[in-house]
Motif scaffolding. Structure first.
Motif, PDB file in Angstrom:
ATOM      1  N   UNK A  37      36.798  39.592  30.419  1.00 23.44           N
ATOM      2  CA  UNK A  37      37.489  38.358  30.887  1.00 23.44           C
ATOM      3  C   UNK A  37      38.788  38.204  29.774  1.00 23.44           C
ATOM      4  N   UNK A  38      39.688  37.758  30.463  1.00 25.26           N
ATOM      5  CA  UNK A  38      40.794  37.309  29.635  1.00 25.26           C
ATOM      6  C   UNK A  38      40.808  36.060  29.772  1.00 25.26           C
TER       7      UNK A  38
ATOM      8  N   UNK B  85      27.252  32.327  35.789  1.00 26.10           N
ATOM      9  CA  UNK B  85      28.183  33.416  36.247  1.00 26.10           C
ATOM     10  C   UNK B  85      28.757  34.268  35.390  1.00 26.10           C
ATOM     11  N   UNK B  86      29.556  33.389  34.648  1.00 29.28           N
ATOM     12  CA  UNK B  86      30.509  34.038  33.503  1.00 29.28           C
ATOM     13  C   UNK B  86      29.434  35.014  32.706  1.00 29.28           C
ATOM     14  N   UNK B  87      28.022  34.534  32.307  1.00 29.20           N
ATOM     15  CA  UNK B  87      27.041  35.381  31.546  1.00 29.20           C
ATOM     16  C   UNK B  87      26.881  36.725  32.332  1.00 29.20           C
ATOM     17  N   UNK B  88      26.644  36.372  33.713  1.00 30.53           N
ATOM     18  CA  UNK B  88      26.281  37.802  34.472  1.00 30.53           C
ATOM     19  C   UNK B  88      27.550  38.644  34.395  1.00 30.53           C
TER      20      UNK B  88
ATOM     21  N   UNK C 142      27.060  24.371  34.505  1.00 35.15           N
ATOM     22  CA  UNK C 142      25.871  25.281  34.191  1.00 35.15           C
ATOM     23  C   UNK C 142      25.949  26.520  35.316  1.00 35.15           C
ATOM     24  N   UNK C 143      26.266  26.514  36.512  1.00 29.10           N
ATOM     25  CA  UNK C 143      26.362  27.443  37.527  1.00 29.10           C
ATOM     26  C   UNK C 143      27.572  28.321  37.184  1.00 29.10           C
ATOM     27  N   UNK C 144      28.794  28.064  36.501  1.00 31.31           N
ATOM     28  CA  UNK C 144      29.810  28.731  36.355  1.00 31.31           C
ATOM     29  C   UNK C 144      29.552  29.693  34.826  1.00 31.31           C
ATOM     30  N   UNK C 145      28.805  28.724  33.996  1.00 33.16           N
ATOM     31  CA  UNK C 145      28.392  29.487  32.763  1.00 33.16           C
ATOM     32  C   UNK C 145      27.481  30.620  33.021  1.00 33.16           C
TER      33      UNK C 145
END
Length: 91
Positions: free
Chosen positions: A65-66, A53-56, A48-51
């Motif tokens: 993003x590649x 961050x990627x949404x941010x 959830x933290x990574x998702x």
């Protein structure tokens, strides 16, 4: 109470150190890929933290993003050993 940054003091079950290598395209030069390393305590396999961050990243950062490569302590398990019931000798 503010709990951010306490993960290095308190071990939370099912939350492990997670590292992500994020490749993204430079806004000025789309043919050039740049690497960014993100590391935080996160919960595998949902991350959830990574998702978050990627949404941010998608909303607030210009670099497209590649790819994202993830490594987590939760994804690696200790080796399991089984003992042999016999011995095979050569020579």
């Amino acid at each position: 109470m503010h709990l951010q940054g306490i993960e290095h003091v308190v071990r939370i079950p099912e939350w492990h150190l997670t590292t992500a290598e994020i490749l993204y395209r430079m806004p000025d030069h789309p043919a050039v890929l740049q690497s960014f390393i993100w590391q935080k305590v996160d919960r595998a396999p949902t991350f959830p933290e990574l998702h978050g961050f990627l949404e941010f990243w998608r909303r607030g950062i210009e670099g497209q993003l590649h790819s994202v490569r993830v490594a987590s302590a939760a994804l690696w398990r200790p080796a399991e050993f089984t003992y042999a019931e016999g011995v095979l000798r050569l020579h």
